[in-house]
Write a protein that holds these residues in place. Structure first.
Motif, PDB file in Angstrom:
ATOM      1  N   UNK A  38       0.806  -1.202   0.000  1.00 15.18           N
ATOM      2  CA  UNK A  38       0.000   0.000   0.000  1.00 15.18           C
ATOM      3  C   UNK A  38       0.845   1.260   0.000  1.00 15.18           C
ATOM      4  N   UNK A  39       2.101   1.165   0.392  1.00 14.74           N
ATOM      5  CA  UNK A  39       2.950   2.351   0.447  1.00 14.74           C
ATOM      6  C   UNK A  39       3.338   2.837  -0.946  1.00 14.74           C
ATOM      7  N   UNK A  40       3.553   1.913  -1.882  1.00 18.33           N
ATOM      8  CA  UNK A  40       3.924   2.284  -3.250  1.00 18.33           C
ATOM      9  C   UNK A  40       3.022   1.546  -4.240  1.00 18.33           C
ATOM     10  N   UNK A  41       1.832   2.089  -4.504  1.00 19.88           N
ATOM     11  CA  UNK A  41       0.941   1.403  -5.447  1.00 19.88           C
ATOM     12  C   UNK A  41       1.495   1.479  -6.870  1.00 19.88           C
ATOM     13  N   UNK A  42       1.435   0.378  -7.566  1.00 22.45           N
ATOM     14  CA  UNK A  42       1.918   0.325  -8.940  1.00 22.45           C
ATOM     15  C   UNK A  42       0.785   0.559  -9.921  1.00 22.45           C
ATOM     16  N   UNK A  43       1.026   0.293 -11.190  1.00 22.85           N
ATOM     17  CA  UNK A  43       0.022   0.547 -12.209  1.00 22.85           C
ATOM     18  C   UNK A  43      -1.177  -0.392 -12.132  1.00 22.85           C
ATOM     19  N   UNK A  44      -1.062  -1.495 -11.424  1.00 34.70           N
ATOM     20  CA  UNK A  44      -2.177  -2.426 -11.300  1.00 34.70           C
ATOM     21  C   UNK A  44      -3.095  -2.128 -10.131  1.00 34.70           C
ATOM     22  N   UNK A  45      -2.817  -1.070  -9.391  1.00 32.63           N
ATOM     23  CA  UNK A  45      -3.582  -0.761  -8.183  1.00 32.63           C
ATOM     24  C   UNK A  45      -5.011  -0.325  -8.516  1.00 32.63           C
ATOM     25  N   UNK A  46      -5.165   0.603  -9.443  1.00 36.02           N
ATOM     26  CA  UNK A  46      -6.499   1.087  -9.790  1.00 36.02           C
ATOM     27  C   UNK A  46      -7.345  -0.002 -10.448  1.00 36.02           C
ATOM     28  N   UNK A  47      -6.813  -0.784 -11.391  1.00 34.64           N
ATOM     29  CA  UNK A  47      -7.626  -1.883 -11.924  1.00 34.64           C
ATOM     30  C   UNK A  47      -8.042  -2.897 -10.861  1.00 34.64           C
ATOM     31  N   UNK A  48      -7.182  -3.125  -9.868  1.00 34.98           N
ATOM     32  CA  UNK A  48      -7.537  -4.032  -8.785  1.00 34.98           C
ATOM     33  C   UNK A  48      -8.701  -3.459  -7.973  1.00 34.98           C
ATOM     34  N   UNK A  49      -8.621  -2.182  -7.620  1.00 39.08           N
ATOM     35  CA  UNK A  49      -9.719  -1.550  -6.878  1.00 39.08           C
ATOM     36  C   UNK A  49     -11.015  -1.569  -7.684  1.00 39.08           C
ATOM     37  N   UNK A  50     -10.908  -1.308  -8.979  1.00 45.59           N
ATOM     38  CA  UNK A  50     -12.083  -1.332  -9.842  1.00 45.59           C
ATOM     39  C   UNK A  50     -12.688  -2.731  -9.903  1.00 45.59           C
ATOM     40  N   UNK A  51     -11.839  -3.757 -10.002  1.00 35.29           N
ATOM     41  CA  UNK A  51     -12.328  -5.138 -10.034  1.00 35.29           C
ATOM     42  C   UNK A  51     -13.013  -5.513  -8.731  1.00 35.29           C
ATOM     43  N   UNK A  52     -12.457  -5.101  -7.605  1.00 34.79           N
ATOM     44  CA  UNK A  52     -13.076  -5.392  -6.310  1.00 34.79           C
ATOM     45  C   UNK A  52     -14.423  -4.683  -6.204  1.00 34.79           C
ATOM     46  N   UNK A  53     -14.473  -3.415  -6.625  1.00 36.93           N
ATOM     47  CA  UNK A  53     -15.724  -2.658  -6.584  1.00 36.93           C
ATOM     48  C   UNK A  53     -16.783  -3.302  -7.475  1.00 36.93           C
ATOM     49  N   UNK A  54     -16.422  -3.648  -8.705  1.00 34.60           N
ATOM     50  CA  UNK A  54     -17.384  -4.278  -9.614  1.00 34.60           C
ATOM     51  C   UNK A  54     -17.839  -5.638  -9.101  1.00 34.60           C
ATOM     52  N   UNK A  55     -16.928  -6.391  -8.502  1.00 32.37           N
ATOM     53  CA  UNK A  55     -17.305  -7.674  -7.910  1.00 32.37           C
ATOM     54  C   UNK A  55     -18.294  -7.501  -6.766  1.00 32.37           C
ATOM     55  N   UNK A  56     -18.051  -6.519  -5.912  1.00 32.44           N
ATOM     56  CA  UNK A  56     -18.957  -6.257  -4.795  1.00 32.44           C
ATOM     57  C   UNK A  56     -20.336  -5.824  -5.298  1.00 32.44           C
ATOM     58  N   UNK A  57     -20.365  -4.958  -6.314  1.00 32.22           N
ATOM     59  CA  UNK A  57     -21.645  -4.515  -6.871  1.00 32.22           C
ATOM     60  C   UNK A  57     -22.393  -5.675  -7.532  1.00 32.22           C
ATOM     61  N   UNK A  58     -21.671  -6.548  -8.206  1.00 28.17           N
ATOM     62  CA  UNK A  58     -22.287  -7.729  -8.810  1.00 28.17           C
ATOM     63  C   UNK A  58     -22.877  -8.657  -7.761  1.00 28.17           C
ATOM     64  N   UNK A  59     -22.167  -8.801  -6.651  1.00 33.36           N
ATOM     65  CA  UNK A  59     -22.676  -9.632  -5.558  1.00 33.36           C
ATOM     66  C   UNK A  59     -23.940  -9.024  -4.952  1.00 33.36           C
TER      67      UNK A  59
END
Length: 117
Positions: free
Chosen positions: A1-22
């Protein structure tokens, strides 16, 4: 969490979309069956879908700015039936400002028309 890389935002988006789908899956049990629903806006949705498809094909041929102007004229002028002056102002303004934002300032390569516009 201290140094988020380029995959950080897609990961957050995937978690958000998964939660909304659930949530939709859990609460969807209480809704009416799809066959029982009446959709009075089906024609409008089909027209919007076809317009987006035509705009996708036109993007490389006539460029970003002209495609966005035509798309917004169809959406606002034909489908929504707004006043012609407001339609022209929004279509031209949005097209030019969004092109300036993405192509000039953010350096995103957007298609240009064969005439250089």
């Amino acid at each position: 969490l201290a140094e988020p890389g380029p995959g950080y935002l897609p990961l957050l988006l995937a978690v958000f979309l998964g939660a909304m789908g659930l949530l939709i899956a859990l609460w969807g049990v209480r809704s009416a069956p799809l066959a029982a629903m009446k959709w009075t806006e089906a024609t409008r949705a089909v027209v919007i879908l076809i317009t987006c498809g035509v705009a996708t094909l036109a993007l490389e041929r006539i460029g970003y700015r002209l495609t966005m102007i035509a798309l917004l004229i169809v959406f606002l002028g034909v489908i929504e039936r707004k006043h012609w002056f407001a339609v022209a102002a929004v279509a031209i303004g949005f097209s030019l400002i969004s092109y300036a934002l993405f192509a000039t300032w953010l350096r995103v390569p957007l298609p240009r028309s064969p005439w250089g516009f």
